[in-house]
Design a protein around this motif. Structure first.
Motif, short mmCIF file in Angstrom:
data_model
loop_
_atom_site.label_atom_id
_atom_site.label_comp_id
_atom_site.label_asym_id
_atom_site.label_seq_id
_atom_site.Cartn_x
_atom_site.Cartn_y
_atom_site.Cartn_z
N GLU A 7 8.75 12.50 7.56
CA GLU A 7 8.04 13.71 6.43
C GLU A 7 7.06 12.71 5.56
OE1 GLU A 7 11.38 14.97 3.99
OE2 GLU A 7 12.06 16.11 5.72
N THR A 8 7.45 11.36 5.51
CA THR A 8 6.18 10.67 4.43
C THR A 8 5.03 10.45 5.67
OG1 THR A 8 8.00 9.38 3.47
CG2 THR A 8 5.88 8.15 3.95
N ALA A 9 5.05 10.38 6.64
CA ALA A 9 3.89 10.27 7.81
C ALA A 9 3.17 11.62 7.88
CB ALA A 9 4.52 9.64 8.94
N SER A 10 3.28 12.42 7.15
CA SER A 10 2.78 13.75 7.25
C SER A 10 0.96 13.65 7.33
CB SER A 10 2.98 14.83 6.21
OG SER A 10 2.74 14.32 4.78
N SER A 11 0.80 12.50 6.64
CA SER A 11 -0.66 12.04 6.80
C SER A 11 -0.72 10.58 7.21
CB SER A 11 -1.43 12.45 5.63
OG SER A 11 -1.24 11.60 4.47
N ASN A 12 -1.88 10.17 7.69
CA ASN A 12 -2.15 8.67 8.03
C ASN A 12 -1.87 7.76 6.89
OD1 ASN A 12 -2.36 6.68 9.99
ND2 ASN A 12 -4.38 6.28 9.12
N ARG A 13 -2.36 7.99 5.81
CA ARG A 13 -2.32 7.45 4.52
C ARG A 13 -1.58 8.13 3.36
NH1 ARG A 13 -8.05 4.24 2.78
NH2 ARG A 13 -7.25 3.34 0.75
N ARG A 14 -0.92 7.41 2.64
CA ARG A 14 -0.16 7.96 1.28
C ARG A 14 -0.27 7.05 0.37
NH1 ARG A 14 3.68 12.02 2.76
NH2 ARG A 14 3.41 12.21 0.41
N ASP A 15 -0.23 7.57 -0.98
CA ASP A 15 -0.49 6.69 -1.98
C ASP A 15 -1.82 6.11 -2.03
OD1 ASP A 15 1.94 7.54 -3.39
OD2 ASP A 15 3.14 5.91 -2.70
N THR A 16 -2.05 4.91 -2.39
CA THR A 16 -3.14 4.26 -2.31
C THR A 16 -3.50 3.62 -1.01
OG1 THR A 16 -2.82 3.76 -4.80
CG2 THR A 16 -4.66 2.47 -3.59
N ARG A 17 -2.32 2.74 -0.58
CA ARG A 17 -2.73 2.28 0.72
C ARG A 17 -1.34 2.05 1.64
NH1 ARG A 17 -5.95 -1.11 0.20
NH2 ARG A 17 -6.67 -0.66 -2.01
N LEU A 18 -0.43 3.06 1.35
CA LEU A 18 1.04 3.28 2.38
C LEU A 18 0.34 3.99 3.60
CD1 LEU A 18 3.99 2.92 2.78
CD2 LEU A 18 4.18 5.27 1.93
N TRP A 19 0.40 3.07 4.74
CA TRP A 19 -0.05 3.42 5.98
C TRP A 19 1.08 4.10 6.92
CZ3 TRP A 19 0.50 -0.28 10.19
CH2 TRP A 19 -0.17 0.12 11.53
N THR A 20 0.94 5.10 7.48
CA THR A 20 2.00 5.78 8.44
C THR A 20 1.74 6.04 9.72
OG1 THR A 20 1.28 7.94 7.94
CG2 THR A 20 2.91 6.83 6.22
N GLY A 21 0.74 5.37 10.29
CA GLY A 21 0.17 5.66 11.57
C GLY A 21 1.06 5.32 12.63
N VAL A 22 1.95 4.29 12.65
CA VAL A 22 2.86 3.95 13.69
C VAL A 22 3.92 4.91 13.50
CG1 VAL A 22 4.13 2.16 14.58
CG2 VAL A 22 1.95 1.38 13.99
N ALA A 23 4.23 4.97 12.56
CA ALA A 23 5.62 5.95 12.07
C ALA A 23 5.45 7.46 12.96
CB ALA A 23 5.83 6.27 10.68
#
Length: 360
Positions: free
Chosen positions: A274-290
């Motif tokens: 659910e956090t990985a709903s977009s590639n980038r969250r907050d300032t620099r949280l990266w979720t591409g691999v997730a």
């Protein structure tokens, strides 16, 4: 509150970006190099993972303890396959031989098919957490009891258990975001371990676990797992993150693995997805691999220069995170870079923040 860094010994210098590259399952040269690099780099501990087809974590930790003098070990351990009294003595022995450098990370297990590979067939997730609860009760009693004790529970029946060896101070880490997991963590854990979610989601789980611990008259620490991607410039760091995503995508496609439409079997991965709903969250949280992997395990990261990533870690520290488990996609090279460029910066920023708080 102090800040601690936990590294990772994954048995060989491999990760999701390496695809079908065949390497020794247990590469002794890599293990030695990774131990030395992380001890020299200021890591406080290294996680030794557990899997149904991987090398045995306690044996690797014992080997590592013999090769190091300061580095601690977080030994992943799954309840249900060793009697808790025996596991207690094994861990206490390792703690004594390493001079107090051992912690244990209890992995209950969320995937039925993985549990079945070790003969645990037909148990539900709720039953496994109930077993972990009983297991930890016995484990702690074996560590502390001064006289023989009996135990009669749903999963274990013990008569006159007694251990001649006890640990000096052996912290228990525990994870899981389901109601059952949070309840067990509140009752038993010294440190609750979670994956890298947004700041708001992290605040929520920290609050929920603290409330669980308070119900049992306890306080608890927290550990956050992340995969930092650092470079000299922010542009270079995001470029590297994009390249990692494309390599993981290509490797999964070549192996016939899905890159979308995932249905994770455990609550933690569902939250992370659910956090990985977009590639980038907050300032620099990266979720591409997730996104590509269905948030299978520790798969989110922070991207930027060492200074930027250190500032992002500081925001989690302010929430109450005192332990950061960081590992890279290029395992050995990234561990060296973290020790050289990131860990000292975070310590400086935490010291300054704590000094300011003490003065106010």
């Amino acid at each position: 509150m102090s800040v601690n860094f936990i590294g990772y010994i994954g048995f060989n210098n491999n990760s999701e970006i390496h695809g079908g590259v065949r390497k020794r399952v247990l590469d002794r040269t890599y293990v030695v190099d990774a131990l030395r690099a992380q001890e020299a780099g200021g890591f406080d501990r290294v996680l030794i993972p557990f899997g149904s087809n991987s090398p045995e974590s306690q044996l690797v930790a014992a080997y590592g303890a013999a090769l190091t003098t300061r580095l601690g070990f977080l030994v992943a351990h799954r309840p249900g396959f060793t009697q808790p009294t025996l596991a207690a003595r094994q861990l206490a022995t390792l703690d004594q031989l390493s001079q107090g450098r051992v912690a244990v990370h209890i992995i209950t297990g969320g995937a039925d098919e993985e549990m079945a590979r070790d003969g645990d067939v037909g148990t539900t997730k709720a039953e496994r957490y109930a077993r972990s609860d009983e297991y930890l009760t016995i484990l702690r009693q074996e560590w502390s009891a001064q006289t023989p004790f009996d135990h009669d529970g749903k999963f274990y029946h013990i008569r006159q258990a007694s251990s001649a060896i006890h640990p000096e101070n052996l912290p228990v880490f525990f994870g899981g975001t389901s109601a059952e997991a949070v309840d067990v963590a509140g009752r038993h854990a010294d440190v609750y371990a979670t994956w890298g979610e947004t700041l708001d989601a992290t605040r929520e789980i920290v609050s929920r676990v603290r409330a669980s611990a308070a119900r049992h008259g306890r306080q608890i620490g927290f550990s956050l797992s992340l995969r930092p991607v650092i470079a000299d410039t922010e542009e270079a760091a995001w470029k590297r993150a994009d390249e990692i995503v494309e390599r993981v995508r290509a490797n999964r496609e070549a192996a016939g693995l899905p890159t979308s439409g995932h249905r994770p079997p455990n609550d933690g991965s569902r939250r992370l997805l659910e956090t990985a709903s977009s590639n980038r969250r907050d300032t620099r949280l990266w979720t591409g691999v997730a996104q590509l992997t269905g948030a299978a395990g520790n798969s989110t990261g922070l991207v930027g220069t060492p200074e930027q990533v250190a500032d992002a870690l500081l925001e989690y520290y302010k929430i109450g995170i005192g332990n950061f488990l960081i590992r890279g996609f290029d395992p050995l090279a990234d561990a060296i870079a973290y020790g050289r460029d990131l860990i000292p910066l975070v310590h400086e920023k935490v010291a300054a923040l704590d000094e300011l708080a003490a003065a106010s």
